[in-house]
Design a protein around this motif. Structure first.
Motif, PDB file in Angstrom:
ATOM      1  N   ALA A 141       1.580   6.701  -6.832  1.00  0.00           N
ATOM      2  CA  ALA A 141       0.464   7.571  -7.229  1.00  0.00           C
ATOM      3  C   ALA A 141       0.793   9.036  -6.984  1.00  0.00           C
ATOM      4  CB  ALA A 141      -0.794   7.180  -6.458  1.00  0.00           C
ATOM      5  N   THR A 142       1.605   9.306  -5.968  1.00  0.00           N
ATOM      6  CA  THR A 142       1.997  10.691  -5.681  1.00  0.00           C
ATOM      7  C   THR A 142       2.810  11.288  -6.821  1.00  0.00           C
ATOM      8  OG1 THR A 142       2.019  10.203  -3.312  1.00  0.00           O
ATOM      9  CG2 THR A 142       3.179  12.176  -4.026  1.00  0.00           C
ATOM     10  N   ASN A 196      -2.374  10.518  -5.483  1.00  0.00           N
ATOM     11  CA  ASN A 196      -2.260  10.327  -4.034  1.00  0.00           C
ATOM     12  C   ASN A 196      -3.250   9.298  -3.485  1.00  0.00           C
ATOM     13  OD1 ASN A 196      -0.265  12.380  -3.871  1.00  0.00           O
ATOM     14  ND2 ASN A 196      -1.875  13.941  -3.789  1.00  0.00           N
ATOM     15  N   LYS A 197      -3.694   8.387  -4.326  1.00  0.00           N
ATOM     16  CA  LYS A 197      -4.678   7.386  -3.904  1.00  0.00           C
ATOM     17  C   LYS A 197      -4.091   5.985  -3.960  1.00  0.00           C
ATOM     18  CE  LYS A 197      -7.888  10.590  -3.675  1.00  0.00           C
ATOM     19  NZ  LYS A 197      -8.406  11.061  -2.379  1.00  0.00           N
ATOM     20  N   ARG A 198      -4.827   5.057  -3.370  1.00  0.00           N
ATOM     21  CA  ARG A 198      -4.448   3.640  -3.405  1.00  0.00           C
ATOM     22  C   ARG A 198      -5.491   2.870  -4.217  1.00  0.00           C
ATOM     23  NH1 ARG A 198      -2.049   1.793   2.499  1.00  0.00           N
ATOM     24  NH2 ARG A 198      -0.513   3.470   2.729  1.00  0.00           N
ATOM     25  N   ALA A 240      -6.735   7.908   1.143  1.00  0.00           N
ATOM     26  CA  ALA A 240      -6.019   7.120   0.129  1.00  0.00           C
ATOM     27  C   ALA A 240      -6.839   5.962  -0.418  1.00  0.00           C
ATOM     28  CB  ALA A 240      -4.692   6.624   0.703  1.00  0.00           C
ATOM     29  N   SER A 242       2.355   1.689  -3.450  1.00  0.00           N
ATOM     30  CA  SER A 242       1.331   2.091  -4.412  1.00  0.00           C
ATOM     31  C   SER A 242       0.985   3.567  -4.266  1.00  0.00           C
ATOM     32  CB  SER A 242       0.076   1.236  -4.219  1.00  0.00           C
ATOM     33  OG  SER A 242      -0.935   1.592  -5.138  1.00  0.00           O
ATOM     34  N   GLU A 243       0.847   4.018  -3.025  1.00  0.00           N
ATOM     35  CA  GLU A 243       0.533   5.431  -2.803  1.00  0.00           C
ATOM     36  C   GLU A 243       1.705   6.328  -3.195  1.00  0.00           C
ATOM     37  OE1 GLU A 243      -1.044   8.391   0.771  1.00  0.00           O
ATOM     38  OE2 GLU A 243      -0.899   6.227   1.103  1.00  0.00           O
ATOM     39  N   GLY A 265      -0.775   2.296  -9.327  1.00  0.00           N
ATOM     40  CA  GLY A 265      -0.673   3.565  -8.606  1.00  0.00           C
ATOM     41  C   GLY A 265      -0.090   4.669  -9.475  1.00  0.00           C
ATOM     42  N   GLY A 301       0.820  -1.210   0.000  1.00  0.00           N
ATOM     43  CA  GLY A 301       0.000   0.000   0.000  1.00  0.00           C
ATOM     44  C   GLY A 301       0.854   1.261   0.000  1.00  0.00           C
ATOM     45  N   THR A 344      -6.475  13.596   2.649  1.00  0.00           N
ATOM     46  CA  THR A 344      -6.625  12.691   1.504  1.00  0.00           C
ATOM     47  C   THR A 344      -6.971  11.310   2.023  1.00  0.00           C
ATOM     48  OG1 THR A 344      -5.034  13.910   0.153  1.00  0.00           O
ATOM     49  CG2 THR A 344      -5.452  11.625  -0.450  1.00  0.00           C
ATOM     50  N   CYS A 348      -5.163  -0.935  -3.871  1.00  0.00           N
ATOM     51  CA  CYS A 348      -5.669  -1.453  -2.598  1.00  0.00           C
ATOM     52  C   CYS A 348      -7.193  -1.469  -2.569  1.00  0.00           C
ATOM     53  CB  CYS A 348      -5.141  -0.606  -1.445  1.00  0.00           C
ATOM     54  SG  CYS A 348      -3.346  -0.493  -1.365  1.00  0.00           S
TER      55      CYS A 348
END
Length: 465
Positions: free
Chosen positions: A105-106, A167-169, A216, A101-102, A161, A98, A214, A172
């Motif tokens: 995504a960032t 900024n999301k998961r 996530a 992945s985040e 991601g 997780g 946020t 997940c």
């Protein structure tokens, strides 16, 4: 105020403070996450760089055996137990996949999540495919299969991601192979982030409570009633003075919330996945029925002059292939393995579903949503079974290293008895939402018949074979 009320209020205050602490110490949490990522990488990659353990190696002097013990004997059973106690705190605070992945995504493209990713069947499908594939390549025994499955999952998480969700998961939330399992077990957690709708909609809030955050895992916090998708990370704690970490009854979400959200995918994951496929996957290597099936098919093939399925193997990433260890699955072995797991899944699905369907009919006209709600009562027994199945890897390794574990039999019995008791209680509570005392009692008795097949399967594995 009574002593009990004072104690409960003090407990709630401590929980609220814990939730706010998680919100206010993001850097500390991120440090912990990256520490876990490093440990995860060492345990995942290190054994693949070493030769296979020699005869006589132990978990305390061989990295490969230590990694196997930690991954399958400690890590995963511990994570599942944590879901029942703390909700998905592991996902929000510790999970390396997780966090990676985040992180991706960032710094990624942040595209909108496509519809195919949001398909509701992924939790069940991903769990089944991962479980079955892991058996085909012996993921519990060798480091390369571990790297293939866990490392492949991590790489996919980072790829998803990077592509989707700023900024999301996204991985997940929708695609993680254990997302559905974690979500089901977390429904029994005695703590949750409660949302006060009145306070949320109040016109005045403190400036501190309006700080943006946020989420996530993409949870709609304002309408959140359960913790199935919540990662318990604490980022929303105190928002609008309406979100607090609180205690709750462990049966609350299953009884009072799941009835509104239960679906066929939940039922499939509970019955066909956690009770069917998982039992078949844990059973086949110890089952005399598997040997009988293979011998019967092999005899038939030889009589008809077809011997290549008995002789041909495939690369290790398709079927187990370690000739130096005298551990090779032929095409026949792989086919019979798949057939065994499929048969176990079908038999247990039918044997569990029929009593539940009769119970649903007993309390009124047939209703699919009611059936799916009732299936949630089996979560405790399903969870105990999977935890015991994974812990059997621990027992095998410790016994091989000379540890006396005669007490495991009683522990397993007590754990299964506890799972049955909790599931019986949930059956009674859920059926109480739909019927009066006499029908409720009769329906509970009928539904209890769903315990027979999984208990028989675990008895065969742990005590008979």
């Amino acid at each position: 105020m009574t002593v009990t009320d004072f104690t409960q209020q003090a407990q709630q205050t401590r929980l609220v403070r814990a939730g706010l602490w998680l919100r206010d110490h993001r850097r500390t949490i991120m440090t912990v996450q990256w520490g876990v990522v490093i440990i995860y990488a060492v345990l995942l990659i290190g054994p693949t760089l070493l030769p296979l353990p020699p005869n006589g190696a132990h978990i305390w002097d061989n990295l490969t055996l230590l990694a196997q013990f930690l991954f399958w004997g400690v890590w995963w059973p511990g994570v599942l137990i944590s879901m029942l106690v703390f909700g998905r705190l592991w996902c929000g605070i510790f999970c390396p996949e997780g966090a990676l992945s985040e992180f991706a995504a960032t710094h990624g493209r942040g595209r909108a999540t496509p519809r195919w990713i949001r398909w509701k069947g992924w939790p069940f499908t991903a769990f089944v495919l991962t479980t079955v594939y892991g058996q085909l390549i012996s993921v519990y025994q060798y480091p390369l299969p571990v790297l293939m499955i866990l490392g492949g999952s991590t790489a996919a998480a980072m790829g998803i991601g990077f592509m989707y969700g700023r900024n999301k998961r996204v991985w997940c939330r929708y695609l993680c192979p254990v997302n559905g399992v974690f979500g089901l077990l977390a429904k029994l957690a005695p703590v949750h982030y409660a949302v006060d709708q009145q306070q949320w909609n109040a016109p005045r809030h403190s400036a501190a409570s309006m700080e943006p955050f946020t989420c996530a895992p993409l949870v709609a916090i304002r309408t959140m009633k359960g913790v199935s998708a919540c990662h318990m990370c604490g980022r929303c704690a105190g928002f609008r003075d309406a979100v607090e970490l609180k205690a709750r009854r462990p049966d609350h979400e299953v009884v009072h919330v799941a009835g509104e959200t239960a679906s066929i995918w939940d039922s499939l994951l509970i019955i066909s996945g956690l009770m069917g496929v998982a039992i078949g996957a844990f059973q086949w290597s110890s089952s005399p029925w598997f040997v009988t099936m293979k011998q019967t098919v092999a005899t038939w093939l030889v009589r008809h002059g077809v011997v290549w399925p008995l002789e041909r193997s495939l690369p290790w990433f398709v079927l187990t292939n370690y000739p130096e260890r005298n551990d090779v699955l032929t095409l026949l072995d792989g086919t019979v393995l798949l057939a065994y797991i499929a048969a176990a899944a079908v038999i247990i699905t039918v044997a569990v579903s029929l009593p539940l369907a009769l119970a649903v009919r007993m309390v009124g006209r047939w209703n699919a949503r009611r059936f799916h709600h009732l299936c949630h009562a089996l979560i405790p027994l399903a969870a105990v079974g999977v935890i015991l199945g994974l812990s059997s890897m621990t027992v095998t390794q410790l016994r091989a290293d000379g540890f006396a574990l005669g007490w495991m039999g009683p522990v397993r019995f007590c754990a299964l008895a506890g799972g049955v008791t909790a599931s019986c209680w949930l059956l009674w509570q859920i059926l109480g939402c739909y019927a009066g005392s006499l029908r409720r009692l009769t329906a509970t008795a009928l539904a209890s018949g769903a315990f027979a097949a999984p208990l028989c399967a675990w008895w065969l594995l742990f005590w008979h074979w």
